[in-house]
Scaffold this active site. Structure first.
Site, mmCIF file in Angstrom:
data_model
loop_
_atom_site.group_PDB
_atom_site.id
_atom_site.type_symbol
_atom_site.label_atom_id
_atom_site.label_comp_id
_atom_site.label_asym_id
_atom_site.label_seq_id
_atom_site.Cartn_x
_atom_site.Cartn_y
_atom_site.Cartn_z
ATOM 1 N N ASP A 117 -3.265 2.387 -5.919
ATOM 2 C CA ASP A 117 -2.115 2.418 -4.994
ATOM 3 C C ASP A 117 -2.005 1.191 -4.087
ATOM 4 O OD1 ASP A 117 -4.372 3.069 -3.538
ATOM 5 O OD2 ASP A 117 -3.300 4.382 -2.169
ATOM 6 N N GLU A 118 -2.673 0.114 -4.456
ATOM 7 C CA GLU A 118 -2.608 -1.089 -3.629
ATOM 8 C C GLU A 118 -2.504 -2.332 -4.496
ATOM 9 O OE1 GLU A 118 -5.789 -1.656 -0.740
ATOM 10 O OE2 GLU A 118 -6.106 0.506 -0.798
ATOM 11 N N ASP A 172 0.852 -1.193 0.000
ATOM 12 C CA ASP A 172 0.000 0.000 0.000
ATOM 13 C C ASP A 172 0.889 1.244 0.000
ATOM 14 O OD1 ASP A 172 -2.912 0.761 2.045
ATOM 15 O OD2 ASP A 172 -1.813 2.013 0.646
#
Length: 413
Positions: free
Chosen positions: A111-112, A9
């Site tokens: 974003d993960e 993350d």
DNA sequence: TCTGGGGTCCTAGGACCC
DNA sequence: TCTGGGGTCCTAGGACCC
């Protein structure tokens, strides 16, 4: 231990990416070290906080709140405008880097990512710190990595303390590391459910984990059982490497001014239909359900949808149907947000065969032609005449023109 | 100058069929 | 003249995620 999953993350993603970009282009301040946010433009009524630095968080600034409120909390706040195409590049670069270690990568959002690291049974901690170090050194931003034997626990772990940290949350650590946490910290427990649960004395994740299944089901139905098993750390899904099929495509916009005339409403709905149609055709799909949603000046929402007898994919048809639906729900009150979306998607190949009607053929040729020009030269090159003297954008929607469509997330991991 | 935009999934209620 | 129940489809609305 059967499997090992990582959840990786990016810390304060948009803000970190802006900071890294700025520094690598000769900037001398690191946005992450001062009170700063990435935010929208309040003059067009897009003024909310999209991401915040840790110093900004210390002032109580929250993601999602208005810039107005954020500035009240911290008058010196630096506000950085968002650049989504940069974020897509940064995200791609991170995935490429992780791909050095495994091809079992699931992009969960911009974003993960989840990765299946079962091949590193012995040295997963070493691999995690190597990945984290490489991202920092090569790409200039930091990540949190959560490690466990299922994806849910890995995700919970990556959320522990930030930034630039690696945490494990194996089954035998659930009771000590996860159960004491506030019930609102559990994946899929948002503000509404959190309030409900606390109203009946369920204040921590551990409180929920120890509840009776029957009781929770009667009260909260299926979603209740879902969060109950999450609270107990039970989750069994695999990293899915292949992209899931897209279920719906939609675009929406908050209008810069309250819309009160049918002419302006038409322009916004057409602009959104253009983008939805373009994306639909780019995926070689067509849609059977068309939906319009509006939000009025005091944030009341309304929506209407219809399932058609035959699937469609032309901008003109999407627009026509959306307008019919709009007229059915609009009472004339000032509007601040429009959204057009389509679902019940199918491949358009079968449909093309049955498309003998002349108007469809014409629409298709027209759309294809416009799509090609827009793909080559940008969306401003071909503009319907209705937009010529208006201030309304002819194509409205936030999905970058060269972006691939990929489903953002699922309820089940 | 107050409050974005992209999604997925679930439930409830009504219509309709057998 | 009534009554019933299961199954499926559709729509509106809401909850959650990033």
């Amino acid at each position: 231990m059967d499997k090992i999953f990582f959840h990786i993350d990016v810390n304060s993603a948009y803000l970190s990416w802006e900071a890294a970009y700025h520094l690598s282009h000769g900037g001398d301040i690191d946005y992450r070290e001062i009170p700063s946010i990435v935010g929208g433009d309040p003059t067009t009524r897009h003024g909310i906080v999209l991401a915040k630095s840790i110093p900004a968080k210390a002032y109580g600034v929250q993601t999602g709140e208005s810039l107005y409120m954020a500035l009240n909390k911290c008058p010196d706040l630096l506000i950085i405008p968002a650049h989504f195409s940069r974020y897509i590049k940064a995200s791609d670069a991170m995935v490429d880097l992780i791909a050095r270690y495994t091809d079992k990568i699931q992009r969960y959002s911009i974003d993960e990512v989840f990765t299946d690291m079962s091949i590193y049974k012995k040295d997963y901690l070493k691999v995690a710190s190597e990945i984290s170090k490489n991202i920092k050194e090569e790409l200039g931003f930091t990540v949190n990595i959560g490690i466990s034997e299922n994806k849910l626990l890995a995700k919970m772990a990556s959320d522990f303390s930030k930034p630039d940290k690696i945490h494990t949350l194996f089954k035998d650590e659930i009771e000590s590391k996860m159960w004491p946490l506030d019930i609102g910290d559990l994946f899929m427990v948002g503000s509404r459910t959190s309030k409900k649960l606390k109203g009946r004395g369920i204040k921590t994740i551990g409180d929920l984990a120890n509840m009776d299944d029957e009781y929770i089901y009667t009260w909260l139905k299926k979603p209740g059982l879902q969060i109950l098993s999450y609270a107990r750390g039970e989750e069994f899904s695999d990293v899915h490497i292949e992209m899931d099929e897209i279920k719906s495509i939609g675009n929406s916009t908050t209008t810069p001014f309250d819309v009160t005339t049918m002419e302006d409403a038409e322009r916004f709905i057409l602009g959104l239909s253009e983008m939805v149609g373009f994306r639909l055709r780019r995926e070689n799909m067509c849609a059977e359900v068309i939906r319009i949603s509006i939000k009025n000046f005091d944030f009341m929402k309304k929506r209407r949808q219809i399932k058609l007898n035959a699937p469609i994919y032309s901008t003109t048809r999407i627009f026509e149907v959306a307008m019919e639906l709009f007229k059915e729900i609009w009472g004339g009150d000032p509007i601040r947000k429009f959204s057009v979306s389509v679902s019940d998607l199918t491949s358009n190949e079968a449909v093309q065969l049955s498309m003998f009607e002349e108007t469809y053929e014409k629409d298709k040729n027209f759309d294809t032609c416009v799509d090609n020009i827009r793909r080559k030269y940008g969306s401003k090159e071909v503009v319907r005449s209705t937009f010529l003297y208006s201030k309304i954008e002819p194509v409205i929607g936030g999905v970058a023109e060269d972006a691939k469509e990929y489903p953002m997330m699922k309820i089940l991991l």
